[in-house]
Write a protein that holds these residues in place. Sequence first.
Motif, mmCIF file in Angstrom:
data_model
loop_
_atom_site.group_PDB
_atom_site.id
_atom_site.type_symbol
_atom_site.label_atom_id
_atom_site.label_comp_id
_atom_site.label_asym_id
_atom_site.label_seq_id
_atom_site.Cartn_x
_atom_site.Cartn_y
_atom_site.Cartn_z
ATOM 1 N N GLU A 184 0.826 -1.206 0.000
ATOM 2 C CA GLU A 184 0.000 0.000 0.000
ATOM 3 C C GLU A 184 0.862 1.259 0.000
ATOM 4 O O GLU A 184 0.484 2.280 -0.596
ATOM 5 C CB GLU A 184 -0.926 -0.002 1.208
ATOM 6 C CG GLU A 184 -2.048 -1.025 1.137
ATOM 7 C CD GLU A 184 -1.643 -2.432 1.546
ATOM 8 O OE1 GLU A 184 -2.515 -3.322 1.567
ATOM 9 O OE2 GLU A 184 -0.455 -2.644 1.855
ATOM 10 N N ALA A 185 2.017 1.206 0.667
ATOM 11 C CA ALA A 185 2.905 2.368 0.704
ATOM 12 C C ALA A 185 3.377 2.727 -0.702
ATOM 13 O O ALA A 185 3.459 3.908 -1.063
ATOM 14 C CB ALA A 185 4.101 2.089 1.609
ATOM 15 N N ALA A 186 3.679 1.725 -1.502
ATOM 16 C CA ALA A 186 4.071 1.982 -2.888
ATOM 17 C C ALA A 186 2.910 2.606 -3.660
ATOM 18 O O ALA A 186 3.104 3.465 -4.525
ATOM 19 C CB ALA A 186 4.523 0.686 -3.555
ATOM 20 N N GLY A 187 1.694 2.192 -3.322
ATOM 21 C CA GLY A 187 0.518 2.758 -3.976
ATOM 22 C C GLY A 187 0.321 4.231 -3.659
ATOM 23 O O GLY A 187 -0.201 4.991 -4.488
ATOM 24 N N LEU A 223 -6.041 -1.916 -4.154
ATOM 25 C CA LEU A 223 -5.206 -2.180 -2.989
ATOM 26 C C LEU A 223 -6.021 -2.772 -1.839
ATOM 27 O O LEU A 223 -5.614 -3.753 -1.208
ATOM 28 C CB LEU A 223 -4.524 -0.890 -2.533
ATOM 29 C CG LEU A 223 -3.501 -0.281 -3.489
ATOM 30 C CD1 LEU A 223 -3.029 1.077 -2.979
ATOM 31 C CD2 LEU A 223 -2.315 -1.211 -3.697
ATOM 32 N N VAL A 224 -7.182 -2.180 -1.580
ATOM 33 C CA VAL A 224 -8.013 -2.639 -0.459
ATOM 34 C C VAL A 224 -8.601 -4.015 -0.743
ATOM 35 O O VAL A 224 -8.535 -4.924 0.100
ATOM 36 C CB VAL A 224 -9.132 -1.623 -0.169
ATOM 37 C CG1 VAL A 224 -10.118 -2.185 0.864
ATOM 38 C CG2 VAL A 224 -8.543 -0.304 0.319
ATOM 39 N N PHE A 225 -9.164 -4.186 -1.935
ATOM 40 C CA PHE A 225 -9.813 -5.460 -2.251
ATOM 41 C C PHE A 225 -8.802 -6.598 -2.280
ATOM 42 O O PHE A 225 -9.092 -7.712 -1.812
ATOM 43 C CB PHE A 225 -10.537 -5.369 -3.589
ATOM 44 C CG PHE A 225 -11.395 -6.569 -3.883
ATOM 45 C CD1 PHE A 225 -12.580 -6.780 -3.199
ATOM 46 C CD2 PHE A 225 -11.006 -7.505 -4.833
ATOM 47 C CE1 PHE A 225 -13.371 -7.895 -3.448
ATOM 48 C CE2 PHE A 225 -11.780 -8.618 -5.092
ATOM 49 C CZ PHE A 225 -12.972 -8.821 -4.400
ATOM 50 N N ALA A 226 -7.598 -6.327 -2.826
ATOM 51 C CA ALA A 226 -6.565 -7.367 -2.862
ATOM 52 C C ALA A 226 -6.166 -7.790 -1.457
ATOM 53 O O ALA A 226 -5.960 -8.981 -1.189
ATOM 54 C CB ALA A 226 -5.348 -6.875 -3.632
ATOM 55 N N ARG A 227 -6.068 -6.824 -0.545
ATOM 56 C CA ARG A 227 -5.707 -7.148 0.838
ATOM 57 C C ARG A 227 -6.788 -7.999 1.491
ATOM 58 O O ARG A 227 -6.491 -8.997 2.164
ATOM 59 C CB ARG A 227 -5.510 -5.842 1.621
ATOM 60 C CG ARG A 227 -5.263 -6.012 3.094
ATOM 61 C CD ARG A 227 -3.911 -6.624 3.398
ATOM 62 N NE ARG A 227 -2.814 -5.743 3.062
ATOM 63 C CZ ARG A 227 -1.529 -6.025 3.316
ATOM 64 N NH1 ARG A 227 -1.214 -7.174 3.906
ATOM 65 N NH2 ARG A 227 -0.563 -5.192 2.958
ATOM 66 N N VAL A 228 -8.042 -7.616 1.307
ATOM 67 C CA VAL A 228 -9.142 -8.366 1.905
ATOM 68 C C VAL A 228 -9.217 -9.771 1.323
ATOM 69 O O VAL A 228 -9.362 -10.761 2.058
ATOM 70 C CB VAL A 228 -10.476 -7.618 1.680
ATOM 71 C CG1 VAL A 228 -11.657 -8.483 2.113
ATOM 72 C CG2 VAL A 228 -10.479 -6.296 2.443
#
Length: 268
Positions: A184-187, A223-228
Motif C-alpha cells: 500500500e505504501a508503494a501505492g 489495494l483494499v480489495f486485494a488485501r481483503v
Amino acid sequence: MATLAGSALAGPDTTVEPRGDAFFARMAIVMALTVVAGFSFQLAMGRSTFASPLRVHIHAVLFMGWVAIFVLQSQFATRGPIALHRKLGWLAVGWMFAMLTAAMVVIVAMARNGTVPFFFTPQHFLIADPFTLLGFMGLTGAAVALRRDTDWHARLHVGGMAVLTGPAFGRLIPMPLLVPYAFEAAGVGSALFLVAGMVRDKRRSGAVHPAWWIGMAVLVGTLVFARVLANSPVGDAIYQAAVAGYPGADIPGLEYPAPPGTPLRTGQ
C-alpha cells in the motif's frame, strides 16, 4: 498523456488534447523517469540482477516497452504527427495483453518457487499484483472507450499508467520498514500523479475532473480489495491451487518469508 491506444481506433475525425497544452506530455516523462529511477536504483545497489530467467527478461522488455509507448504517444498527441500516433495506438492495444500474460507468468512462478520478496506475504503478492494489472487495464480500457472525449481519455490513461508505477516507487522507498503495508505504501507514491492532475485542473479551471477521482478509486480499490481477498478463505484456496506441487506449497501463504542473507534477486 493526451491519448494512447484508443486514438488509433477512433477514425479520421478523432480529436486530441490541444497541442499547446503539454501537461500530459510532461507527466508522461516524469512517470517514465520514475520507473527508470526505481529499477536503476535497485540494480546499482546490487539488489537486482540481469542474471534472471528468460521470463523475467520478457516481462521487463514488455513493461519498459509500454513506458516507451506511453511517452511517445503523449508526444505525438501534443506535437504530432497524429497519423503516427494512431498507428502506434494499434500496437499499444495488443501490447497490453502481452504485458498481462508475461506478468502472470512471472508472478505465479515467484509464488511457486518461493522467491516472493520478503516484505510481502506470498499469498498477498500473488493476488495483489494481478489486481494492480487489472486496475491498469480497466482504466486504459475505459480511456479507449471514451477516446472521442479527450478530457476523459487523457486523464484515464494517466490514471492507468499511475497504477503501474507502484513497483517503481516500491524500489525507491524502504519497503522492509513498511511491513505489513509495504504494498500500500508503494501505492501512495502512485497516487501522487493523480493528485498532481487534480491540482492542475483545480488551478486551471477551478474544478477537478471526475476522471481523476475514478483513477484514485480504482487505485485505492485494487489495494483494499486485494488485501481483503488475500486474507480470506478464497485467498487461501487461490494460493494453494497456484503453488500445489511446487516449493511454494511448503511456505505459509500469509507469513512473511525470512529476509535473505544475500542480495534480493527479484522477479524469479
